[in-house]
Design a protein around this motif. Structure first.
Motif, PDB file in Angstrom:
ATOM      1  N   UNK A  72      31.190  41.161  28.776  1.00 39.99           N
ATOM      2  CA  UNK A  72      30.589  42.494  28.805  1.00 39.99           C
ATOM      3  C   UNK A  72      29.507  42.471  29.870  1.00 39.99           C
ATOM      4  N   UNK A  73      29.712  43.238  30.941  1.00 37.97           N
ATOM      5  CA  UNK A  73      28.750  43.248  32.041  1.00 37.97           C
ATOM      6  C   UNK A  73      28.926  44.488  32.901  1.00 37.97           C
ATOM      7  N   UNK A  80      33.946  40.181  38.838  1.00 43.32           N
ATOM      8  CA  UNK A  80      34.967  39.663  39.755  1.00 43.32           C
ATOM      9  C   UNK A  80      35.207  38.170  39.522  1.00 43.32           C
ATOM     10  N   UNK A  81      34.145  37.424  39.316  1.00 46.82           N
ATOM     11  CA  UNK A  81      34.299  35.971  39.122  1.00 46.82           C
ATOM     12  C   UNK A  81      35.021  35.631  37.827  1.00 46.82           C
ATOM     13  N   UNK A  82      34.709  36.342  36.739  1.00 44.40           N
ATOM     14  CA  UNK A  82      35.376  36.007  35.474  1.00 44.40           C
ATOM     15  C   UNK A  82      36.824  36.482  35.470  1.00 44.40           C
ATOM     16  N   UNK A  83      37.102  37.592  36.150  1.00 48.10           N
ATOM     17  CA  UNK A  83      38.490  38.048  36.269  1.00 48.10           C
ATOM     18  C   UNK A  83      39.304  37.011  37.032  1.00 48.10           C
ATOM     19  N   UNK A  84      38.701  36.448  38.071  1.00 51.48           N
ATOM     20  CA  UNK A  84      39.382  35.411  38.851  1.00 51.48           C
ATOM     21  C   UNK A  84      39.717  34.196  37.985  1.00 51.48           C
ATOM     22  N   UNK A  85      38.898  33.933  36.960  1.00 52.40           N
ATOM     23  CA  UNK A  85      39.145  32.816  36.043  1.00 52.40           C
ATOM     24  C   UNK A  85      40.140  33.163  34.941  1.00 52.40           C
ATOM     25  N   UNK A  86      40.583  34.426  34.871  1.00 53.65           N
ATOM     26  CA  UNK A  86      41.541  34.821  33.845  1.00 53.65           C
ATOM     27  C   UNK A  86      40.918  35.478  32.627  1.00 53.65           C
ATOM     28  N   UNK A  87      39.612  35.716  32.669  1.00 54.07           N
ATOM     29  CA  UNK A  87      38.954  36.438  31.579  1.00 54.07           C
ATOM     30  C   UNK A  87      39.025  37.932  31.884  1.00 54.07           C
ATOM     31  N   UNK A  88      38.640  38.735  30.917  1.00 56.39           N
ATOM     32  CA  UNK A  88      38.572  40.179  31.133  1.00 56.39           C
ATOM     33  C   UNK A  88      37.116  40.595  31.201  1.00 56.39           C
ATOM     34  N   UNK A  89      36.845  41.702  31.891  1.00 53.28           N
ATOM     35  CA  UNK A  89      35.478  42.206  32.022  1.00 53.28           C
ATOM     36  C   UNK A  89      35.458  43.685  31.672  1.00 53.28           C
ATOM     37  N   UNK A  98      39.983  45.565  36.393  1.00 55.31           N
ATOM     38  CA  UNK A  98      41.207  44.816  36.693  1.00 55.31           C
ATOM     39  C   UNK A  98      41.004  44.186  38.072  1.00 55.31           C
ATOM     40  N   UNK A  99      41.888  43.291  38.487  1.00 53.86           N
ATOM     41  CA  UNK A  99      41.739  42.727  39.837  1.00 53.86           C
ATOM     42  C   UNK A  99      41.705  43.817  40.921  1.00 53.86           C
ATOM     43  N   UNK A 100      42.477  44.883  40.752  1.00 51.00           N
ATOM     44  CA  UNK A 100      42.476  45.963  41.750  1.00 51.00           C
ATOM     45  C   UNK A 100      41.196  46.786  41.693  1.00 51.00           C
ATOM     46  N   UNK A 101      40.808  47.205  40.487  1.00 52.10           N
ATOM     47  CA  UNK A 101      39.626  48.071  40.399  1.00 52.10           C
ATOM     48  C   UNK A 101      38.352  47.331  40.769  1.00 52.10           C
TER      49      UNK A 101
END
Length: 148
Positions: A72-73, A80-89, A98-101
């Motif tokens: 939650x942020x 962006x960094x946690x999405x790159x690791x496979x987590x959701x934000x 999402x990776x695109x947004x």
């Protein structure tokens, strides 16, 4: 799934929603901040205090987040960094990145930084509204329902 909260700037009302969700589901909830935070006395809810400093809490969340976790942020580089690791934000207004947004948001953030550095007043984010709170609660419920 573990829920991580970038807690220094997270609104109290959003923390309260998260506390209720963690108590209801039993999921592990960790609030990361550079100061002690009051959390409910539940075994699955904790506050993690990190040293003060630029991005210290963000770096700790990135280090600990794992694929499938939820962060939650409102901090776009952290998201962006946690999405790159496979987590959701998920931001406190209920927007699941999402990776695109996240790429689009980072590009806009950089553009706005450029405008501000050239002296143009761009204003800040709007105050968190009741609709934002509801959108966050609904998005969180959808994410948690998929886990169950």
């Amino acid at each position: 799934m573990q829920i991580w909260v970038d807690a220094d700037a997270c609104p109290k009302v959003i923390k309260d929603i998260l506390f209720r969700a963690a108590e209801r589901t039993g999921l592990s909830l960790s609030l990361v901040a550079n100061q002690p935070l009051k959390v409910p006395p539940a075994p699955n809810i904790r506050s993690l205090v990190v040293p003060a400093g630029f991005d210290v809490a963000d770096n700790e969340i990135v280090r600990r987040a794992e694929p499938g976790d939820l962060v939650i942020t409102a901090d776009l580089p952290l998201a962006a960094e946690v999405i790159e690791k496979g987590a959701r934000a998920l931001n406190p207004r209920g927007e699941l990145y999402s990776p695109d947004t996240i790429r689009q948001k980072l590009t806009m953030r950089d553009f706005m930084d450029t405008l501000r550095s050239s002296g143009i007043q761009t204003g800040g984010p709007a105050t968190l509204s009741q609709a934002d709170r509801q959108a966050f609660a609904n998005a969180l419920d959808r994410l948690l329902a998929r886990q169950g």
